[in-house]
Design a protein around this motif. Structure first.
Motif, mmCIF file in Angstrom:
data_model
loop_
_atom_site.group_PDB
_atom_site.id
_atom_site.type_symbol
_atom_site.label_atom_id
_atom_site.label_comp_id
_atom_site.label_asym_id
_atom_site.label_seq_id
_atom_site.Cartn_x
_atom_site.Cartn_y
_atom_site.Cartn_z
ATOM 1 N N VAL A 290 0.625 -0.567 0.016
ATOM 2 C CA VAL A 290 -0.293 0.202 0.084
ATOM 3 C C VAL A 290 0.950 1.577 0.090
ATOM 4 O O VAL A 290 0.364 2.114 -0.568
ATOM 5 N N ASP A 291 2.080 1.029 0.656
ATOM 6 C CA ASP A 291 3.011 2.345 0.568
ATOM 7 C C ASP A 291 3.196 3.087 -0.956
ATOM 8 O O ASP A 291 4.003 3.971 -0.908
ATOM 9 N N PHE A 292 3.358 1.818 -1.623
ATOM 10 C CA PHE A 292 3.878 1.893 -3.210
ATOM 11 C C PHE A 292 2.598 2.802 -3.749
ATOM 12 O O PHE A 292 2.998 3.228 -4.737
ATOM 13 N N THR A 293 1.991 2.605 -3.947
ATOM 14 C CA THR A 293 0.682 2.796 -3.976
ATOM 15 C C THR A 293 -0.379 4.373 -3.369
ATOM 16 O O THR A 293 -0.088 5.143 -4.542
ATOM 17 N N LEU A 294 0.466 4.257 -2.362
ATOM 18 C CA LEU A 294 0.162 6.251 -1.831
ATOM 19 C C LEU A 294 1.779 6.836 -2.115
ATOM 20 O O LEU A 294 1.549 7.858 -3.184
ATOM 21 N N GLY B 204 2.718 6.272 -5.661
ATOM 22 C CA GLY B 204 2.760 6.361 -6.694
ATOM 23 C C GLY B 204 2.717 7.005 -7.549
ATOM 24 O O GLY B 204 2.372 8.277 -8.217
ATOM 25 N N HIS B 205 1.091 7.757 -6.210
ATOM 26 C CA HIS B 205 0.214 8.627 -6.582
ATOM 27 C C HIS B 205 0.142 10.331 -6.627
ATOM 28 O O HIS B 205 0.436 10.964 -7.434
ATOM 29 N N PHE B 206 0.878 10.365 -4.950
ATOM 30 C CA PHE B 206 1.422 11.121 -4.790
ATOM 31 C C PHE B 206 2.713 11.766 -5.333
ATOM 32 O O PHE B 206 2.465 12.999 -5.603
ATOM 33 N N ALA B 207 3.919 11.085 -5.325
ATOM 34 C CA ALA B 207 5.111 11.285 -6.118
ATOM 35 C C ALA B 207 4.630 12.482 -7.417
ATOM 36 O O ALA B 207 5.511 13.435 -8.268
ATOM 37 N N THR B 208 3.672 12.004 -8.489
ATOM 38 C CA THR B 208 3.378 11.701 -9.440
ATOM 39 C C THR B 208 2.976 13.010 -9.699
ATOM 40 O O THR B 208 2.489 14.044 -10.945
ATOM 41 N N HIS C 166 5.830 11.070 4.571
ATOM 42 C CA HIS C 166 5.975 9.523 3.616
ATOM 43 C C HIS C 166 6.726 9.212 3.090
ATOM 44 O O HIS C 166 7.452 8.149 2.227
ATOM 45 N N MET C 167 5.921 10.885 1.864
ATOM 46 C CA MET C 167 6.750 10.545 -0.100
ATOM 47 C C MET C 167 8.262 10.683 -0.019
ATOM 48 O O MET C 167 8.903 9.901 -0.683
ATOM 49 N N GLU C 168 8.680 11.683 0.808
ATOM 50 C CA GLU C 168 10.160 11.990 0.876
ATOM 51 C C GLU C 168 10.665 11.089 1.121
ATOM 52 O O GLU C 168 12.409 10.458 1.267
ATOM 53 N N ARG C 169 10.048 9.886 2.137
ATOM 54 C CA ARG C 169 11.295 9.376 3.238
ATOM 55 C C ARG C 169 11.111 7.476 1.928
ATOM 56 O O ARG C 169 12.196 7.342 2.044
ATOM 57 N N MET C 170 10.043 7.794 1.067
ATOM 58 C CA MET C 170 10.052 6.365 -0.061
ATOM 59 C C MET C 170 11.239 6.745 -1.068
ATOM 60 O O MET C 170 11.795 6.203 -1.628
ATOM 61 N N LYS C 171 11.105 8.350 -1.258
ATOM 62 C CA LYS C 171 11.980 8.732 -2.142
ATOM 63 C C LYS C 171 13.285 8.286 -2.059
ATOM 64 O O LYS C 171 14.059 7.742 -2.201
ATOM 65 N N GLU C 172 13.917 8.445 -0.624
ATOM 66 C CA GLU C 172 14.985 8.729 -0.583
ATOM 67 C C GLU C 172 15.553 6.895 0.038
ATOM 68 O O GLU C 172 17.128 6.653 -0.375
#
Length: 301
Positions: A249-253, A255-259, A283-289
């Protein structure tokens, strides 16, 4: 105000006519529902995922939230993959991204993740409780079934939406599909502006048909805010939605928010996440990093 030249006016009129004639044919060509599809990678390597998605953008690895979700998941799970950039190829469901694995074709980003999770023993069911699995499914469907409504549209990279249609596509379509944003700097801005002019009514019609387009602007913003708040409430003080480690679910979030967040222009949703929901931004910046430490290396030149 400087008036356009005769040559510029004629070019715009010609491009408008061409797009009006060409777009229905492109949509018919890209429409899927094929029973069988050709396997493109003839000399495939065992257990290597061949990921077919749109070419890189100048601002993010993929403009498609479904592609970014899937590729980030592949990175996170150390699954060998090779990207096959394409504008024209489509899956058996008429969509992109899709993959080929061991000479077989698989479509739909979520179904692909489910299949790969079973094959490579990466299933969340082995880690999460039944209650957590239910929560993850609910949040995933909130993101892709409400915040991002299930609507199919075959033009360029646009698949499914809701609030994102109103605030990203309808508000900023000329900027979104410009050559600069898409990594196609050789495409004249006038061409993408004309394309946006013809595509925008289709988005508005879909949005109106499903109900969201009938709301006032203030009501649309409030609906989006409630969805964002629900996701933030579920996550609480966790690093990721269900705890200290990411799950599907974190990858879904992400993918949609980063784009929409990393677009080079202002979007209502970007301001809302930045100003009202710091936990979602973190969350988004943590996933990106964590999963894209080389983010800039994956951008179009």
């Amino acid at each position: 105000m400087e008036l356009p030249t005769i040559q510029q006016t004629l070019f715009v009129l010609f491009t408008s006519y061409l797009m009006k004639w060409l777009m229905p044919k492109l949509m018919a060509l890209l429409k899927g529902d094929k029973k069988t599809v050709e396997i493109h990678e003839k000399e495939w390597k065992k257990d290597v995922v061949y990921l077919y998605q749109f070419p890189r953008s100048t601002h993010m690895p993929s403009m498609s939230p479904f592609s970014l979700k899937l590729e980030t998941w592949l990175c996170a799970n150390d699954i060998k993959y090779e990207v096959r950039p394409t504008w024209t190829q489509r899956s058996s469901k008429g969509q992109i991204p899709f993959i080929e694995l061991n000479g077989e074709h698989f479509a739909d980003s979520q179904l692909i993740i489910n299949m790969l999770s079973r094959k490579f023993d990466k299933e969340d069911t082995k880690i999460l409780t039944q209650s957590q699995m239910g929560t993850a499914r609910a949040v995933d469907r909130l993101i892709e079934g409400s915040f991002v409504k299930q609507v199919h549209f075959s033009f360029t990279l646009l698949h499914r939406f809701d609030a994102i249609v109103a605030f990203k596509y309808l508000d900023h379509l000329p900027d979104l599909i410009s050559g600069e944003t898409m990594g196609l700097k050789w495409v004249p801005r006038v061409v993408t502006d004309v394309a946006a002019m013809f595509a925008k009514p289709a988005f508005a019609k879909k949005l109106y048909a499903q109900g969201f387009g009938r709301l006032t602007r203030e009501e649309q913003i409030e609906q989006a805010r409630l969805d964002l708040q629900a996701i933030a409430d579920v996550m609480g003080k966790n690093k990721f939605i269900l705890g200290d480690e990411p799950h599907a679910v974190d990858f879904t979030l992400f993918g949609h928010f980063a784009t929409f967040y990393y677009l080079p222009f202002d979007v209502v949703l970007k301001r809302m996440v930045r100003d009202e929901f710091p936990s979602l931004l973190d969350h988004m910046e943590r996933m990106k990093e964590r999963f894209w430490p080389d983010w800039n290396k994956h951008l179009a030149a």
